[in-house]
Design a protein around this motif. Sequence first.
Motif, mmCIF file in Angstrom:
data_model
loop_
_atom_site.group_PDB
_atom_site.id
_atom_site.type_symbol
_atom_site.label_atom_id
_atom_site.label_comp_id
_atom_site.label_asym_id
_atom_site.label_seq_id
_atom_site.Cartn_x
_atom_site.Cartn_y
_atom_site.Cartn_z
ATOM 1 N N ALA A 1 -22.174 2.169 32.164
ATOM 2 C CA ALA A 1 -21.155 1.316 31.550
ATOM 3 C C ALA A 1 -20.633 0.283 32.548
ATOM 4 C CB ALA A 1 -20.005 2.171 31.024
ATOM 5 N N LEU A 2 -20.377 0.707 33.779
ATOM 6 C CA LEU A 2 -19.886 -0.234 34.799
ATOM 7 C C LEU A 2 -20.957 -1.257 35.159
ATOM 8 C CD1 LEU A 2 -17.825 2.038 37.233
ATOM 9 C CD2 LEU A 2 -16.973 0.448 35.494
ATOM 10 N N ALA A 3 -22.226 -0.836 35.186
ATOM 11 C CA ALA A 3 -23.310 -1.779 35.453
ATOM 12 C C ALA A 3 -23.424 -2.804 34.328
ATOM 13 C CB ALA A 3 -24.629 -1.026 35.628
ATOM 14 N N ALA A 4 -23.219 -2.351 33.089
ATOM 15 C CA ALA A 4 -23.231 -3.274 31.951
ATOM 16 C C ALA A 4 -22.113 -4.299 32.085
ATOM 17 C CB ALA A 4 -23.094 -2.505 30.641
ATOM 18 N N GLU A 5 -20.940 -3.853 32.519
ATOM 19 C CA GLU A 5 -19.830 -4.784 32.691
ATOM 20 C C GLU A 5 -20.108 -5.778 33.807
ATOM 21 O OE1 GLU A 5 -15.939 -6.320 31.748
ATOM 22 O OE2 GLU A 5 -17.586 -5.291 30.716
ATOM 23 N N GLU A 6 -20.726 -5.323 34.879
ATOM 24 C CA GLU A 6 -21.092 -6.245 35.965
ATOM 25 C C GLU A 6 -22.078 -7.289 35.461
ATOM 26 O OE1 GLU A 6 -23.464 -5.699 40.115
ATOM 27 O OE2 GLU A 6 -21.384 -5.003 40.106
ATOM 28 N N SER A 7 -23.027 -6.862 34.626
ATOM 29 C CA SER A 7 -23.975 -7.802 34.045
ATOM 30 C C SER A 7 -23.266 -8.828 33.171
ATOM 31 C CB SER A 7 -25.013 -7.036 33.211
ATOM 32 O OG SER A 7 -25.798 -7.931 32.445
ATOM 33 N N ARG A 8 -22.334 -8.353 32.352
ATOM 34 C CA ARG A 8 -21.609 -9.268 31.456
ATOM 35 C C ARG A 8 -20.822 -10.310 32.244
ATOM 36 N NH1 ARG A 8 -16.712 -10.350 29.221
ATOM 37 N NH2 ARG A 8 -15.648 -8.874 30.589
ATOM 38 N N VAL A 9 -20.122 -9.856 33.263
ATOM 39 C CA VAL A 9 -19.272 -10.756 34.047
ATOM 40 C C VAL A 9 -20.107 -11.743 34.864
ATOM 41 C CG1 VAL A 9 -17.609 -10.859 35.942
ATOM 42 C CG2 VAL A 9 -17.350 -9.126 34.145
ATOM 43 N N ASN A 10 -21.193 -11.252 35.460
ATOM 44 C CA ASN A 10 -22.000 -12.085 36.358
ATOM 45 C C ASN A 10 -23.164 -12.771 35.667
ATOM 46 O OD1 ASN A 10 -20.370 -11.327 38.530
ATOM 47 N ND2 ASN A 10 -21.637 -9.554 39.007
ATOM 48 N N ALA B 1 -26.082 -11.594 34.624
ATOM 49 C CA ALA B 1 -27.335 -11.273 35.308
ATOM 50 C C ALA B 1 -27.782 -9.863 34.940
ATOM 51 C CB ALA B 1 -27.149 -11.372 36.818
ATOM 52 N N VAL B 2 -29.100 -9.652 34.935
ATOM 53 C CA VAL B 2 -29.657 -8.322 34.713
ATOM 54 C C VAL B 2 -29.369 -7.465 35.945
ATOM 55 C CG1 VAL B 2 -31.763 -6.986 34.328
ATOM 56 C CG2 VAL B 2 -31.460 -9.199 33.189
ATOM 57 N N VAL B 3 -28.957 -6.218 35.722
ATOM 58 C CA VAL B 3 -28.621 -5.324 36.836
ATOM 59 C C VAL B 3 -29.711 -4.274 36.996
ATOM 60 C CG1 VAL B 3 -27.010 -3.552 37.639
ATOM 61 C CG2 VAL B 3 -26.141 -5.651 36.587
ATOM 62 N N ASN B 4 -30.246 -4.171 38.227
ATOM 63 C CA ASN B 4 -31.155 -3.095 38.594
ATOM 64 C C ASN B 4 -30.306 -1.857 38.854
ATOM 65 O OD1 ASN B 4 -32.545 -1.292 40.616
ATOM 66 N ND2 ASN B 4 -34.212 -2.731 40.256
ATOM 67 N N PHE B 5 -30.483 -0.814 38.057
ATOM 68 C CA PHE B 5 -29.545 0.310 38.088
ATOM 69 C C PHE B 5 -29.588 1.076 39.409
ATOM 70 C CE2 PHE B 5 -28.009 4.587 36.791
ATOM 71 C CZ PHE B 5 -26.745 4.199 36.372
ATOM 72 N N LYS B 6 -30.772 1.290 39.959
ATOM 73 C CA LYS B 6 -30.859 2.008 41.239
ATOM 74 C C LYS B 6 -30.158 1.241 42.350
ATOM 75 C CE LYS B 6 -34.955 4.936 40.688
ATOM 76 N NZ LYS B 6 -36.331 5.220 41.178
ATOM 77 N N GLN B 7 -30.369 -0.056 42.369
ATOM 78 C CA GLN B 7 -29.710 -0.876 43.393
ATOM 79 C C GLN B 7 -28.199 -0.870 43.196
ATOM 80 O OE1 GLN B 7 -31.516 -4.766 43.325
ATOM 81 N NE2 GLN B 7 -33.486 -4.038 44.088
ATOM 82 N N TYR B 8 -27.750 -0.818 41.958
ATOM 83 C CA TYR B 8 -26.326 -0.804 41.674
ATOM 84 C C TYR B 8 -25.689 0.506 42.118
ATOM 85 C CZ TYR B 8 -21.936 -0.755 39.063
ATOM 86 O OH TYR B 8 -20.611 -0.663 38.727
ATOM 87 N N THR B 9 -26.339 1.607 41.852
ATOM 88 C CA THR B 9 -25.747 2.915 42.177
ATOM 89 C C THR B 9 -25.964 3.318 43.629
ATOM 90 O OG1 THR B 9 -27.757 4.031 41.373
ATOM 91 C CG2 THR B 9 -25.952 3.748 39.812
ATOM 92 N N ARG B 10 -27.075 2.878 44.223
ATOM 93 C CA ARG B 10 -27.360 3.237 45.616
ATOM 94 C C ARG B 10 -27.773 1.983 46.379
ATOM 95 N NH1 ARG B 10 -29.784 7.104 42.497
ATOM 96 N NH2 ARG B 10 -31.864 6.252 42.795
ATOM 97 N N PRO B 11 -26.824 1.076 46.622
ATOM 98 C CA PRO B 11 -27.171 -0.220 47.217
ATOM 99 C C PRO B 11 -27.745 -0.139 48.634
ATOM 100 C CG PRO B 11 -24.803 0.108 47.195
ATOM 101 C CD PRO B 11 -25.385 1.204 46.354
ATOM 102 N N ASN B 12 -27.471 0.949 49.322
ATOM 103 C CA ASN B 12 -27.964 1.082 50.705
ATOM 104 C C ASN B 12 -29.223 1.919 50.813
ATOM 105 O OD1 ASN B 12 -25.737 -0.391 51.720
ATOM 106 N ND2 ASN B 12 -24.466 1.455 51.603
#
Length: 420
Positions: A396-405, A407-418
Amino acid sequence: MKQVTSILIGAGLRGGYVYSQYALDHPNEFKIVAVAEPDPERREAFSKKHNIPQEMQFKSYKELLKREKIADCAMICTQDRMHYEPVVTALEKGYHVLCEKPMSPDKEEIIKMGEMAKRYDRILSVCHVLRYSPFFSKIKLLLEEKKIGQLITIQHIEEVGYWHHVHSFVRGNWRNEKESSPMILQKCCHDMDILLWLAESSCKKISSFGKLTYFSEENAPKGAPRYCMDGCSHRDECPFYAPRFYLEHSKAVEDGLVYAVTDNADSKHILDALKKGQYGRCVFYSDNTVVDHQTVEIEFENQVTASFLMTAFTNQCARRIRLMGTKGEIKGDMEAGIIEVTEFVSGTNEVIKLHTPTKGHSGSDMNMMKDFVRMVGEGKKGKTNADISVESHLMALAAEESRVNEAVVNFKQYTRPNAE
């Protein structure tokens, strides 16, 4: 099974009236022994109903959780941004926890709550009640039986209902994102959880579009006052006129929505509360910031794709779904309790009619409570766990980031950016 005991933190509509009802209906299975609630009238009324002694009534969760562990579990039913501290403290104290959704609007807090449950080996069950509905339970079974072959696509819509949206997300406690959480998290983490459950795969990519289009000042009718009761000349044609809804609309009484306006639900108290209270505001002059319509597109790791639509602009408060597979398709209406299964080869069309209670998310609320009490009392695995709830919240938070920005969000990168 021994009687499971619980403390309640937050005696509002969900905690004080819905989930706690299980203790009144099943006193041999479940008992609430203490409550923390800042509103004195609610605290007193709840304590009287559940026979909680004065010394077990607290103004704040901090007072309650300062004590040594006094029950098997804790129900955390505070507002969205007030879950993290009592949840973590309760887990540390040794309580199993039932947490109202959403867990938190903060990504790091969500992840840490899941980690804490693992560290202390506690049950952390989030109120994703739709998994417990007869409707989605049956759909899950049909998929497991391969009634439509391999699942390929899901189309899901949440019709919030114009009246429900205005009550909760324009006038109500979840109207302002900074005070609560984004609409896609607060209202639709249920749906992200269901899609994750039905797809049986982790999210790979997610995108979203949506806006606050209608419920804003520029759409106010000419001459409309700030409050409905200040002589609004548009009241006869306005579907959002507050006195009409809270005094006449069946849902305001049947679903207990009127108790958000006032604890004394007679016409005099209701009208007095609407004069200058938040539920009496003109819907075009509130401080709401959450969207009134939003779409989400999801690609799962197993190549299942899903399309989700949330809209305020419907008459009913309903969920409808369509699942398309290699050998057939399923169509369903949750509130009607109807599932239609069509098989491609035989051409057969089976209509399944379920018994669907009219209240409590179509019976899901009490089924969830039964499962949680059983998990705590018998140590058995339930229909959901903290890991799954964390992932669906992050979707849900990744969807909101996509809506605001945009842009398509890569879920793994979003949850584990490092992560490498």
